[in-house]
Enzyme design. Structure first.
Site, short mmCIF file in Angstrom:
data_model
loop_
_atom_site.label_atom_id
_atom_site.label_comp_id
_atom_site.label_asym_id
_atom_site.label_seq_id
_atom_site.Cartn_x
_atom_site.Cartn_y
_atom_site.Cartn_z
N GLY A 55 0.83 -1.19 0.00
CA GLY A 55 0.00 0.00 0.00
C GLY A 55 0.87 1.24 0.00
O GLY A 55 2.06 1.18 0.32
N CYS A 82 5.42 -5.93 1.79
CA CYS A 82 5.72 -4.49 1.71
C CYS A 82 5.02 -3.74 2.85
O CYS A 82 5.37 -3.90 4.01
CB CYS A 82 5.36 -3.96 0.33
N TYR A 83 4.00 -2.93 2.55
CA TYR A 83 3.26 -2.26 3.62
C TYR A 83 2.73 -3.29 4.61
O TYR A 83 2.66 -3.04 5.82
CB TYR A 83 2.10 -1.45 3.03
N HIS A 169 8.49 -7.40 -3.23
CA HIS A 169 7.27 -7.88 -3.90
C HIS A 169 7.55 -9.20 -4.62
O HIS A 169 8.10 -9.22 -5.72
CB HIS A 169 6.76 -6.84 -4.90
N GLU A 171 5.39 -11.12 -5.98
CA GLU A 171 4.40 -11.38 -7.02
C GLU A 171 4.81 -10.87 -8.40
O GLU A 171 4.24 -11.29 -9.41
CB GLU A 171 3.05 -10.76 -6.62
N ASP A 227 -14.55 -14.22 -23.24
CA ASP A 227 -15.33 -14.18 -22.00
C ASP A 227 -16.78 -14.58 -22.22
O ASP A 227 -17.31 -15.45 -21.53
CB ASP A 227 -15.25 -12.78 -21.38
N LYS A 366 -8.18 -13.72 -16.93
CA LYS A 366 -8.32 -14.06 -18.35
C LYS A 366 -7.77 -15.44 -18.67
O LYS A 366 -8.42 -16.22 -19.38
CB LYS A 366 -7.62 -13.00 -19.21
#
Length: 510
Positions: A55, A82-83, A169, A171, A227, A366
Protein backbone atom coordinates in the site's frame (compact mmCIF):
# COMPACT_ATOMS: atom_id res chain seq x y z
CA UNK A 1 -16.55 -26.48 -4.90
CA UNK A 2 -15.18 -27.41 -1.47
CA UNK A 3 -11.72 -25.89 -1.77
CA UNK A 4 -9.14 -24.38 0.55
CA UNK A 5 -9.06 -20.59 0.57
CA UNK A 6 -6.42 -17.91 0.99
CA UNK A 7 -7.66 -14.41 1.82
CA UNK A 8 -5.79 -11.42 0.40
CA UNK A 9 -6.48 -8.27 2.40
CA UNK A 10 -6.24 -5.21 0.18
CA UNK A 11 -4.38 -2.17 1.55
CA UNK A 12 -4.40 -0.24 -1.74
CA UNK A 13 -1.16 -1.35 -3.40
CA UNK A 14 -0.73 -1.43 -7.17
CA UNK A 15 0.09 -5.16 -7.36
CA UNK A 16 -2.69 -6.47 -5.14
CA UNK A 17 -4.63 -8.35 -7.83
CA UNK A 18 -1.38 -9.79 -9.12
CA UNK A 19 -0.80 -11.38 -5.70
CA UNK A 20 -4.15 -13.13 -6.05
CA UNK A 21 -3.26 -14.28 -9.54
CA UNK A 22 0.04 -15.76 -8.36
CA UNK A 23 -1.71 -17.64 -5.55
CA UNK A 24 -4.10 -19.19 -8.05
CA UNK A 25 -1.18 -20.11 -10.30
CA UNK A 26 -0.11 -22.29 -7.39
CA UNK A 27 -3.48 -24.14 -7.61
CA UNK A 28 -4.82 -22.48 -4.46
CA UNK A 29 -8.08 -20.50 -4.50
CA UNK A 30 -8.03 -17.00 -3.05
CA UNK A 31 -10.31 -14.02 -2.62
CA UNK A 32 -9.41 -10.36 -2.33
CA UNK A 33 -11.17 -8.52 0.49
CA UNK A 34 -10.95 -4.91 1.72
CA UNK A 35 -8.66 -4.45 4.72
CA UNK A 36 -11.70 -3.19 6.66
CA UNK A 37 -13.40 -6.59 6.44
CA UNK A 38 -14.65 -7.48 9.97
CA UNK A 39 -12.66 -10.13 11.80
CA UNK A 40 -15.76 -12.32 12.24
CA UNK A 41 -16.29 -12.37 8.46
CA UNK A 42 -12.65 -13.30 7.89
CA UNK A 43 -12.82 -16.14 10.42
CA UNK A 44 -16.12 -17.38 8.98
CA UNK A 45 -14.46 -18.04 5.62
CA UNK A 46 -12.06 -20.44 7.37
CA UNK A 47 -8.99 -19.47 5.34
CA UNK A 48 -5.86 -21.59 5.54
CA UNK A 49 -3.81 -18.40 5.28
CA UNK A 50 -4.03 -14.62 5.00
CA UNK A 51 -1.88 -12.27 2.92
CA UNK A 52 -1.57 -8.53 3.61
CA UNK A 53 -0.86 -6.58 0.42
CA UNK A 54 1.31 -3.54 -0.12
CA UNK A 55 0.00 0.00 0.00
CA UNK A 56 1.10 3.62 -0.49
CA UNK A 57 0.84 4.74 3.16
CA UNK A 58 3.22 4.89 6.11
CA UNK A 59 2.00 2.75 9.01
CA UNK A 60 2.88 5.32 11.68
CA UNK A 61 0.55 7.95 10.17
CA UNK A 62 -2.77 8.32 11.98
CA UNK A 63 -4.84 8.02 8.81
CA UNK A 64 -3.05 4.96 7.42
CA UNK A 65 -5.09 1.75 7.04
CA UNK A 66 -4.86 -0.55 10.04
CA UNK A 67 -6.00 -4.03 10.97
CA UNK A 68 -7.63 -5.56 14.04
CA UNK A 69 -4.68 -6.88 16.13
CA UNK A 70 -6.79 -9.92 17.02
CA UNK A 71 -6.23 -11.22 13.49
CA UNK A 72 -2.79 -12.38 14.64
CA UNK A 73 -4.40 -14.49 17.38
CA UNK A 74 -6.69 -16.52 15.11
CA UNK A 75 -4.05 -19.20 14.68
CA UNK A 76 -4.12 -18.63 10.90
CA UNK A 77 -0.77 -18.12 9.10
CA UNK A 78 -0.25 -14.53 7.89
CA UNK A 79 2.14 -13.20 5.26
CA UNK A 80 2.67 -9.45 5.04
CA UNK A 81 4.07 -7.97 1.83
CA UNK A 82 5.72 -4.49 1.71
CA UNK A 83 3.26 -2.26 3.62
CA UNK A 84 1.83 -5.50 4.97
CA UNK A 85 5.04 -6.50 6.73
CA UNK A 86 5.45 -3.00 8.17
CA UNK A 87 1.85 -3.09 9.41
CA UNK A 88 2.45 -6.46 11.05
CA UNK A 89 5.60 -5.20 12.78
CA UNK A 90 4.02 -1.91 13.87
CA UNK A 91 0.85 -3.56 15.19
CA UNK A 92 2.77 -6.16 17.19
CA UNK A 93 5.11 -3.70 18.90
CA UNK A 94 7.96 -3.27 16.43
CA UNK A 95 9.22 0.04 15.09
CA UNK A 96 9.06 1.42 11.54
CA UNK A 97 11.07 4.44 10.40
CA UNK A 98 11.75 6.46 7.29
CA UNK A 99 15.53 6.21 6.77
CA UNK A 100 17.77 8.45 4.68
CA UNK A 101 18.19 5.80 2.00
CA UNK A 102 15.29 4.28 0.08
CA UNK A 103 15.03 1.17 -2.06
CA UNK A 104 13.25 1.06 -5.41
CA UNK A 105 13.66 -1.50 -8.16
CA UNK A 106 15.87 -4.56 -8.48
CA UNK A 107 17.86 -5.17 -5.31
CA UNK A 108 20.40 -7.83 -4.30
CA UNK A 109 18.91 -9.65 -1.31
CA UNK A 110 20.35 -12.28 1.07
CA UNK A 111 18.08 -15.00 2.50
CA UNK A 112 18.15 -17.38 5.44
CA UNK A 113 17.28 -20.58 3.59
CA UNK A 114 16.32 -22.30 6.84
CA UNK A 115 13.16 -20.20 6.81
CA UNK A 116 10.11 -22.02 5.38
CA UNK A 117 9.69 -19.11 2.95
CA UNK A 118 13.10 -19.64 1.36
CA UNK A 119 13.73 -23.37 1.72
CA UNK A 120 15.10 -24.92 -1.44
CA UNK A 121 15.97 -21.53 -2.94
CA UNK A 122 19.32 -19.75 -3.50
CA UNK A 123 20.76 -17.81 -0.55
CA UNK A 124 21.15 -14.68 -2.67
CA UNK A 125 18.90 -13.27 -5.38
CA UNK A 126 17.30 -10.21 -6.95
CA UNK A 127 14.09 -8.86 -5.45
CA UNK A 128 11.84 -5.98 -6.47
CA UNK A 129 11.82 -3.33 -3.74
CA UNK A 130 9.45 -0.37 -3.61
CA UNK A 131 9.55 1.24 -0.16
CA UNK A 132 10.44 4.40 1.71
CA UNK A 133 10.04 3.04 5.25
CA UNK A 134 11.54 -0.04 6.84
CA UNK A 135 11.50 -1.98 10.12
CA UNK A 136 14.38 -0.98 12.42
CA UNK A 137 13.14 -2.88 15.50
CA UNK A 138 11.45 -6.25 15.29
CA UNK A 139 8.42 -7.17 17.41
CA UNK A 140 8.98 -9.63 20.23
CA UNK A 141 9.24 -13.21 18.97
CA UNK A 142 10.36 -12.24 15.43
CA UNK A 143 13.73 -12.73 13.75
CA UNK A 144 15.06 -11.31 10.51
CA UNK A 145 15.40 -13.92 7.74
CA UNK A 146 16.51 -11.70 4.85
CA UNK A 147 18.41 -8.46 4.40
CA UNK A 148 19.90 -6.12 1.84
CA UNK A 149 22.73 -3.61 2.13
CA UNK A 150 20.22 -0.87 2.98
CA UNK A 151 17.42 -2.83 4.68
CA UNK A 152 18.20 -4.91 7.82
CA UNK A 153 14.82 -6.66 7.70
CA UNK A 154 13.94 -7.62 4.15
CA UNK A 155 11.95 -10.50 5.65
CA UNK A 156 10.93 -11.57 9.17
CA UNK A 157 9.19 -14.49 10.83
CA UNK A 158 7.72 -15.75 14.09
CA UNK A 159 7.62 -19.51 13.56
CA UNK A 160 5.67 -20.24 16.72
CA UNK A 161 2.73 -18.10 15.55
CA UNK A 162 3.29 -18.76 11.82
CA UNK A 163 3.58 -15.03 11.09
CA UNK A 164 5.79 -13.96 8.19
CA UNK A 165 6.59 -10.75 6.36
CA UNK A 166 8.65 -9.69 3.36
CA UNK A 167 9.59 -6.15 2.39
CA UNK A 168 9.90 -6.83 -1.35
CA UNK A 169 7.27 -7.88 -3.90
CA UNK A 170 7.39 -11.63 -4.68
CA UNK A 171 4.40 -11.38 -7.02
CA UNK A 172 6.20 -9.41 -9.75
CA UNK A 173 8.38 -11.17 -12.31
CA UNK A 174 11.35 -8.95 -11.43
CA UNK A 175 11.77 -10.87 -8.15
CA UNK A 176 13.76 -14.03 -8.75
CA UNK A 177 11.95 -17.10 -7.37
CA UNK A 178 9.15 -14.86 -6.10
CA UNK A 179 6.38 -17.30 -7.02
CA UNK A 180 8.39 -20.11 -5.40
CA UNK A 181 8.45 -18.07 -2.17
CA UNK A 182 4.68 -17.66 -2.30
CA UNK A 183 4.35 -21.36 -3.02
CA UNK A 184 6.49 -22.12 0.04
CA UNK A 185 4.14 -20.03 2.18
CA UNK A 186 1.10 -21.75 0.74
CA UNK A 187 2.33 -25.33 0.96
CA UNK A 188 5.02 -25.41 3.69
CA UNK A 189 3.31 -22.98 6.07
CA UNK A 190 -0.42 -23.09 5.28
CA UNK A 191 -0.62 -26.75 4.31
CA UNK A 192 -2.23 -26.14 0.91
CA UNK A 193 -3.29 -29.20 -1.08
CA UNK A 194 -3.58 -27.51 -4.47
CA UNK A 195 -7.29 -28.17 -4.98
CA UNK A 196 -8.13 -25.16 -7.19
CA UNK A 197 -8.69 -26.51 -10.71
CA UNK A 198 -10.79 -25.40 -13.66
CA UNK A 199 -12.39 -28.83 -13.76
CA UNK A 200 -13.61 -28.41 -10.20
CA UNK A 201 -14.68 -24.83 -10.87
CA UNK A 202 -16.70 -25.90 -13.91
CA UNK A 203 -18.41 -28.69 -12.02
CA UNK A 204 -19.34 -26.59 -8.99
CA UNK A 205 -20.39 -23.57 -11.07
CA UNK A 206 -22.62 -25.62 -13.37
CA UNK A 207 -24.30 -27.14 -10.31
CA UNK A 208 -24.82 -23.74 -8.65
CA UNK A 209 -26.17 -22.24 -11.90
CA UNK A 210 -28.71 -25.05 -12.20
CA UNK A 211 -29.84 -24.49 -8.64
CA UNK A 212 -30.04 -20.72 -9.03
CA UNK A 213 -31.75 -20.62 -12.43
CA UNK A 214 -34.12 -23.55 -11.94
CA UNK A 215 -36.54 -23.54 -14.85
CA UNK A 216 -35.98 -19.85 -15.59
CA UNK A 217 -34.92 -18.39 -18.91
CA UNK A 218 -31.50 -16.79 -19.36
CA UNK A 219 -30.45 -14.16 -21.86
CA UNK A 220 -26.75 -13.68 -22.67
CA UNK A 221 -25.14 -11.00 -24.76
CA UNK A 222 -22.72 -12.98 -26.91
CA UNK A 223 -19.94 -10.98 -28.54
CA UNK A 224 -17.90 -13.98 -29.70
CA UNK A 225 -15.00 -12.93 -27.52
CA UNK A 226 -13.39 -15.35 -25.06
CA UNK A 227 -15.33 -14.18 -22.00
CA UNK A 228 -18.86 -14.26 -23.39
CA UNK A 229 -18.13 -17.47 -25.32
CA UNK A 230 -16.98 -19.30 -22.18
CA UNK A 231 -19.96 -17.94 -20.27
CA UNK A 232 -22.22 -19.25 -23.05
CA UNK A 233 -20.61 -22.69 -22.94
CA UNK A 234 -20.89 -22.84 -19.15
CA UNK A 235 -24.55 -21.81 -19.15
CA UNK A 236 -25.35 -24.12 -22.05
CA UNK A 237 -24.07 -27.10 -20.06
CA UNK A 238 -25.99 -25.89 -17.01
CA UNK A 239 -29.41 -25.11 -18.50
CA UNK A 240 -29.28 -26.02 -22.20
CA UNK A 241 -32.08 -24.56 -24.30
CA UNK A 242 -33.20 -22.30 -21.44
CA UNK A 243 -30.31 -20.11 -22.59
CA UNK A 244 -30.80 -17.64 -25.42
CA UNK A 245 -27.66 -15.96 -26.75
CA UNK A 246 -28.17 -12.67 -28.50
CA UNK A 247 -25.35 -11.47 -30.68
CA UNK A 248 -25.78 -7.73 -31.07
CA UNK A 249 -23.98 -6.40 -34.11
CA UNK A 250 -23.50 -2.79 -33.09
CA UNK A 251 -21.66 -1.92 -36.28
CA UNK A 252 -18.39 -1.67 -34.39
CA UNK A 253 -17.12 -5.24 -34.82
CA UNK A 254 -13.89 -6.28 -36.47
CA UNK A 255 -13.97 -7.20 -40.15
CA UNK A 256 -16.03 -10.36 -40.86
CA UNK A 257 -16.52 -10.93 -37.13
CA UNK A 258 -20.29 -11.15 -37.21
CA UNK A 259 -20.26 -14.08 -39.62
CA UNK A 260 -17.48 -15.82 -37.67
CA UNK A 261 -19.39 -15.58 -34.39
CA UNK A 262 -22.57 -16.95 -35.92
CA UNK A 263 -20.71 -19.89 -37.46
CA UNK A 264 -18.85 -20.72 -34.21
CA UNK A 265 -22.08 -21.29 -32.28
CA UNK A 266 -24.08 -23.01 -34.97
CA UNK A 267 -25.47 -26.35 -33.76
CA UNK A 268 -24.79 -25.84 -30.03
CA UNK A 269 -27.37 -26.54 -27.32
CA UNK A 270 -28.63 -22.98 -27.04
CA UNK A 271 -30.80 -20.54 -28.90
CA UNK A 272 -28.81 -18.06 -31.03
CA UNK A 273 -30.23 -14.76 -32.27
CA UNK A 274 -28.30 -12.25 -34.35
CA UNK A 275 -29.50 -8.65 -34.23
CA UNK A 276 -28.26 -5.96 -36.62
CA UNK A 277 -28.46 -2.78 -34.53
CA UNK A 278 -25.61 -0.93 -36.20
CA UNK A 279 -27.65 2.08 -37.29
CA UNK A 280 -29.15 2.44 -33.81
CA UNK A 281 -25.73 2.47 -32.13
CA UNK A 282 -24.03 4.75 -34.64
CA UNK A 283 -26.84 7.29 -34.41
CA UNK A 284 -26.59 7.37 -30.62
CA UNK A 285 -22.82 7.87 -30.83
CA UNK A 286 -23.00 10.67 -33.37
CA UNK A 287 -20.99 13.67 -32.17
CA UNK A 288 -19.79 11.95 -28.96
CA UNK A 289 -16.05 12.22 -28.31
CA UNK A 290 -15.60 11.39 -24.62
CA UNK A 291 -14.59 7.71 -24.16
CA UNK A 292 -16.51 7.24 -20.92
CA UNK A 293 -19.64 8.67 -22.54
CA UNK A 294 -19.19 6.25 -25.46
CA UNK A 295 -19.04 3.33 -23.03
CA UNK A 296 -22.14 4.47 -21.16
CA UNK A 297 -24.12 4.94 -24.37
CA UNK A 298 -23.13 1.54 -25.71
CA UNK A 299 -23.85 -0.11 -22.36
CA UNK A 300 -27.33 1.36 -22.24
CA UNK A 301 -28.09 0.50 -25.86
CA UNK A 302 -27.00 -3.09 -25.24
CA UNK A 303 -29.46 -3.35 -22.38
CA UNK A 304 -32.26 -1.76 -24.40
CA UNK A 305 -31.70 -4.21 -27.27
CA UNK A 306 -31.71 -7.08 -24.78
CA UNK A 307 -34.97 -5.82 -23.28
CA UNK A 308 -36.57 -5.57 -26.70
CA UNK A 309 -35.46 -9.09 -27.65
CA UNK A 310 -36.51 -10.44 -24.24
CA UNK A 311 -40.04 -9.15 -24.78
CA UNK A 312 -40.19 -11.04 -28.08
CA UNK A 313 -39.13 -14.20 -26.25
CA UNK A 314 -41.64 -13.82 -23.45
CA UNK A 315 -40.59 -13.94 -19.81
CA UNK A 316 -36.81 -13.79 -19.33
CA UNK A 317 -35.63 -14.12 -15.75
CA UNK A 318 -31.87 -13.63 -15.87
CA UNK A 319 -29.39 -11.51 -17.81
CA UNK A 320 -26.00 -13.25 -18.04
CA UNK A 321 -22.70 -11.48 -18.71
CA UNK A 322 -19.10 -12.54 -19.32
CA UNK A 323 -17.65 -10.22 -16.71
CA UNK A 324 -14.22 -11.39 -15.50
CA UNK A 325 -12.11 -10.34 -12.52
CA UNK A 326 -9.97 -7.66 -14.24
CA UNK A 327 -13.22 -5.99 -15.42
CA UNK A 328 -14.40 -5.83 -11.82
CA UNK A 329 -11.08 -4.52 -10.50
CA UNK A 330 -10.61 -1.86 -13.18
CA UNK A 331 -14.17 -0.65 -12.71
CA UNK A 332 -13.42 0.44 -9.16
CA UNK A 333 -14.27 -2.54 -6.96
CA UNK A 334 -12.86 -2.65 -3.44
CA UNK A 335 -9.85 -0.41 -2.82
CA UNK A 336 -8.99 0.03 -6.50
CA UNK A 337 -9.42 3.29 -8.37
CA UNK A 338 -11.74 3.35 -11.37
CA UNK A 339 -9.58 3.02 -14.48
CA UNK A 340 -12.42 2.75 -16.99
CA UNK A 341 -16.07 1.78 -17.08
CA UNK A 342 -16.96 -1.44 -18.89
CA UNK A 343 -20.39 -1.78 -20.44
CA UNK A 344 -20.90 -5.00 -18.51
CA UNK A 345 -19.74 -3.66 -15.14
CA UNK A 346 -19.73 0.08 -14.70
CA UNK A 347 -21.93 1.19 -17.57
CA UNK A 348 -25.27 -0.43 -16.76
CA UNK A 349 -28.30 1.86 -16.66
CA UNK A 350 -30.24 2.12 -13.41
CA UNK A 351 -33.33 0.33 -14.73
CA UNK A 352 -32.87 -3.19 -16.06
CA UNK A 353 -35.96 -5.32 -16.79
CA UNK A 354 -34.56 -8.62 -15.53
CA UNK A 355 -34.92 -10.47 -12.27
CA UNK A 356 -31.18 -10.72 -11.71
CA UNK A 357 -27.81 -10.44 -13.43
CA UNK A 358 -25.63 -13.57 -13.52
CA UNK A 359 -21.86 -13.28 -13.93
CA UNK A 360 -20.41 -16.81 -13.67
CA UNK A 361 -16.86 -15.73 -14.57
CA UNK A 362 -16.42 -12.68 -12.35
CA UNK A 363 -13.93 -14.47 -10.07
CA UNK A 364 -11.67 -15.59 -12.94
CA UNK A 365 -8.66 -13.97 -14.57
CA UNK A 366 -8.32 -14.06 -18.35
CA UNK A 367 -6.02 -17.07 -18.53
CA UNK A 368 -8.27 -18.96 -16.09
CA UNK A 369 -11.21 -18.15 -18.37
CA UNK A 370 -9.34 -19.63 -21.33
CA UNK A 371 -8.49 -22.74 -19.30
CA UNK A 372 -12.16 -23.09 -18.37
CA UNK A 373 -13.11 -22.80 -22.05
CA UNK A 374 -10.82 -25.71 -22.89
CA UNK A 375 -12.30 -27.67 -19.99
CA UNK A 376 -15.76 -27.07 -21.50
CA UNK A 377 -14.65 -28.28 -24.92
CA UNK A 378 -14.60 -24.99 -26.82
CA UNK A 379 -12.40 -25.03 -29.95
CA UNK A 380 -8.91 -23.60 -29.60
CA UNK A 381 -9.48 -20.87 -32.19
CA UNK A 382 -12.30 -19.52 -30.04
CA UNK A 383 -10.49 -19.92 -26.71
CA UNK A 384 -7.46 -18.06 -28.08
CA UNK A 385 -9.48 -15.38 -29.82
CA UNK A 386 -8.01 -11.90 -29.56
CA UNK A 387 -9.52 -9.95 -26.63
CA UNK A 388 -12.05 -7.38 -27.78
CA UNK A 389 -13.71 -4.73 -25.60
CA UNK A 390 -17.49 -4.73 -25.24
CA UNK A 391 -17.81 -1.29 -26.87
CA UNK A 392 -15.84 -2.65 -29.81
CA UNK A 393 -14.12 -0.26 -32.20
CA UNK A 394 -15.83 2.68 -30.48
CA UNK A 395 -12.94 2.76 -27.99
CA UNK A 396 -10.35 2.17 -30.70
CA UNK A 397 -11.46 5.22 -32.65
CA UNK A 398 -10.30 8.36 -30.90
CA UNK A 399 -12.88 11.12 -31.03
CA UNK A 400 -16.19 11.02 -32.86
CA UNK A 401 -17.44 7.77 -34.42
CA UNK A 402 -18.46 7.84 -38.09
CA UNK A 403 -19.22 5.02 -40.56
CA UNK A 404 -16.20 6.14 -42.61
CA UNK A 405 -13.86 5.85 -39.63
CA UNK A 406 -15.23 2.43 -38.72
CA UNK A 407 -14.64 1.16 -42.27
CA UNK A 408 -11.09 2.53 -42.32
CA UNK A 409 -10.20 0.94 -38.98
CA UNK A 410 -11.76 -2.42 -39.86
CA UNK A 411 -9.57 -2.72 -42.96
CA UNK A 412 -6.38 -1.52 -41.24
CA UNK A 413 -6.91 -3.76 -38.21
CA UNK A 414 -7.54 -6.75 -40.48
CA UNK A 415 -4.22 -6.24 -42.24
CA UNK A 416 -2.31 -5.90 -38.95
CA UNK A 417 -3.84 -9.05 -37.48
CA UNK A 418 -3.36 -10.99 -40.72
CA UNK A 419 0.36 -10.18 -40.90
CA UNK A 420 0.93 -11.02 -37.23
CA UNK A 421 -0.61 -14.44 -37.87
CA UNK A 422 1.36 -14.98 -41.09
CA UNK A 423 4.58 -14.18 -39.21
CA UNK A 424 3.76 -16.84 -36.61
CA UNK A 425 3.60 -14.29 -33.80
CA UNK A 426 0.00 -14.76 -32.66
CA UNK A 427 1.03 -16.92 -29.68
CA UNK A 428 3.86 -14.58 -28.68
CA UNK A 429 1.97 -11.29 -28.90
CA UNK A 430 -0.98 -11.81 -26.57
CA UNK A 431 -3.05 -8.88 -27.82
CA UNK A 432 -2.62 -6.80 -30.96
CA UNK A 433 -4.87 -4.32 -32.70
CA UNK A 434 -5.03 -0.98 -34.53
CA UNK A 435 -6.28 2.37 -33.20
CA UNK A 436 -7.51 5.16 -35.46
CA UNK A 437 -6.33 8.39 -33.90
CA UNK A 438 -8.03 11.75 -34.33
CA UNK A 439 -4.79 13.19 -35.65
CA UNK A 440 -4.25 14.19 -39.27
CA UNK A 441 -0.78 14.67 -40.66
CA UNK A 442 0.75 15.77 -43.95
CA UNK A 443 1.97 13.10 -46.32
CA UNK A 444 2.89 12.66 -49.95
CA UNK A 445 1.63 9.94 -52.29
CA UNK A 446 2.78 9.99 -55.87
CA UNK A 447 3.13 13.64 -56.72
CA UNK A 448 0.29 14.79 -54.50
CA UNK A 449 -0.02 16.09 -50.95
CA UNK A 450 -2.20 14.18 -48.49
CA UNK A 451 -3.65 15.16 -45.13
CA UNK A 452 -4.93 11.91 -43.68
CA UNK A 453 -5.30 9.97 -40.44
CA UNK A 454 -2.50 8.64 -38.27
CA UNK A 455 -3.02 4.99 -37.29
CA UNK A 456 -1.62 3.55 -34.08
CA UNK A 457 -0.62 -0.10 -33.76
CA UNK A 458 -0.68 -1.77 -30.33
CA UNK A 459 0.85 -5.10 -29.35
CA UNK A 460 1.41 -6.40 -25.81
CA UNK A 461 2.65 -9.47 -23.97
CA UNK A 462 1.05 -10.41 -20.67
CA UNK A 463 0.16 -13.34 -18.41
CA UNK A 464 -2.90 -11.86 -16.71
CA UNK A 465 -3.88 -8.61 -18.51
CA UNK A 466 -3.53 -6.75 -15.18
CA UNK A 467 -0.02 -5.76 -16.27
CA UNK A 468 1.44 -5.89 -19.78
CA UNK A 469 4.66 -5.12 -21.64
CA UNK A 470 4.74 -3.73 -25.16
CA UNK A 471 5.54 -6.46 -27.68
CA UNK A 472 8.87 -6.40 -29.54
CA UNK A 473 7.38 -7.12 -32.95
CA UNK A 474 10.19 -7.48 -35.53
CA UNK A 475 10.83 -4.37 -37.59
CA UNK A 476 10.37 -6.23 -40.86
CA UNK A 477 6.84 -7.24 -39.80
CA UNK A 478 5.96 -3.70 -38.75
CA UNK A 479 7.41 -2.43 -42.02
CA UNK A 480 5.25 -4.81 -44.05
CA UNK A 481 2.14 -3.90 -42.04
CA UNK A 482 2.82 -0.18 -42.49
CA UNK A 483 3.32 -0.45 -46.24
CA UNK A 484 0.23 -2.61 -46.74
CA UNK A 485 -2.05 -0.34 -44.72
CA UNK A 486 -0.91 2.87 -46.40
CA UNK A 487 -1.19 1.28 -49.84
CA UNK A 488 -4.46 -0.59 -49.33
CA UNK A 489 -6.50 1.58 -46.95
CA UNK A 490 -7.61 4.99 -48.17
CA UNK A 491 -7.53 7.73 -45.54
CA UNK A 492 -4.33 6.72 -43.68
CA UNK A 493 -0.90 8.13 -44.49
CA UNK A 494 1.07 7.55 -41.26
CA UNK A 495 1.59 4.54 -38.96
CA UNK A 496 2.95 4.68 -35.39
CA UNK A 497 3.69 1.85 -32.92
CA UNK A 498 2.80 2.13 -29.22
CA UNK A 499 5.78 1.23 -26.97
CA UNK A 500 4.10 1.96 -23.62
CA UNK A 501 3.61 -0.78 -21.03
CA UNK A 502 0.73 -1.23 -18.55
CA UNK A 503 1.12 0.53 -16.19
CA UNK A 504 1.39 3.46 -16.79
CA UNK A 505 -0.83 3.02 -19.85
CA UNK A 506 -3.83 0.71 -20.20
CA UNK A 507 -3.88 -1.85 -23.00
CA UNK A 508 -6.69 -0.04 -24.81
CA UNK A 509 -6.25 3.62 -25.73
CA UNK A 510 -9.68 4.67 -24.43
Amino acid sequence: MNHQTILVLDFGGQYNQLIARRVRECAVYCEVLPHKTPLAEIAAKKPIGIIFTGGPNSVYEAASPKVDPAIFSLGIPVLGICYGVQLMAYTLGGHVVSPDSREYGKTVTHFDTASPLFQGLPATGITWMSHTDYIDRLPEGFVSVAHTDACPTAAMQDLSRRLFGIQFHPEVLHTENGVAMLRNFLYRVCGAKGDWTMGGYAESTIASLREKIGDGKVLLGLSGGVDSSVAAALLSQAVGSQLTCIFVDHGLMRKNEGDEVEEAFRGRDLQFIRVDASQQFLQKLQGVRDPERKRKIIGEEFIRVFEAEAKKLGQVDFLAQGTIYPDVIESGAGEAATIKSHHNVGGLPDHVEFKEIIEPLRLLFKDETRALGRELGLPEYLVNRQPFPGPGLAVRIIGEITPEKVAILQEADWIFREEIQKAGLSNQVHQYFAVLTDLHSVGVMGDGRTYDYTLGLRGVTTTDFMTADWARIPYEVLDLVSRRIVNEVRGINRIVYDITSKPPATIEWE
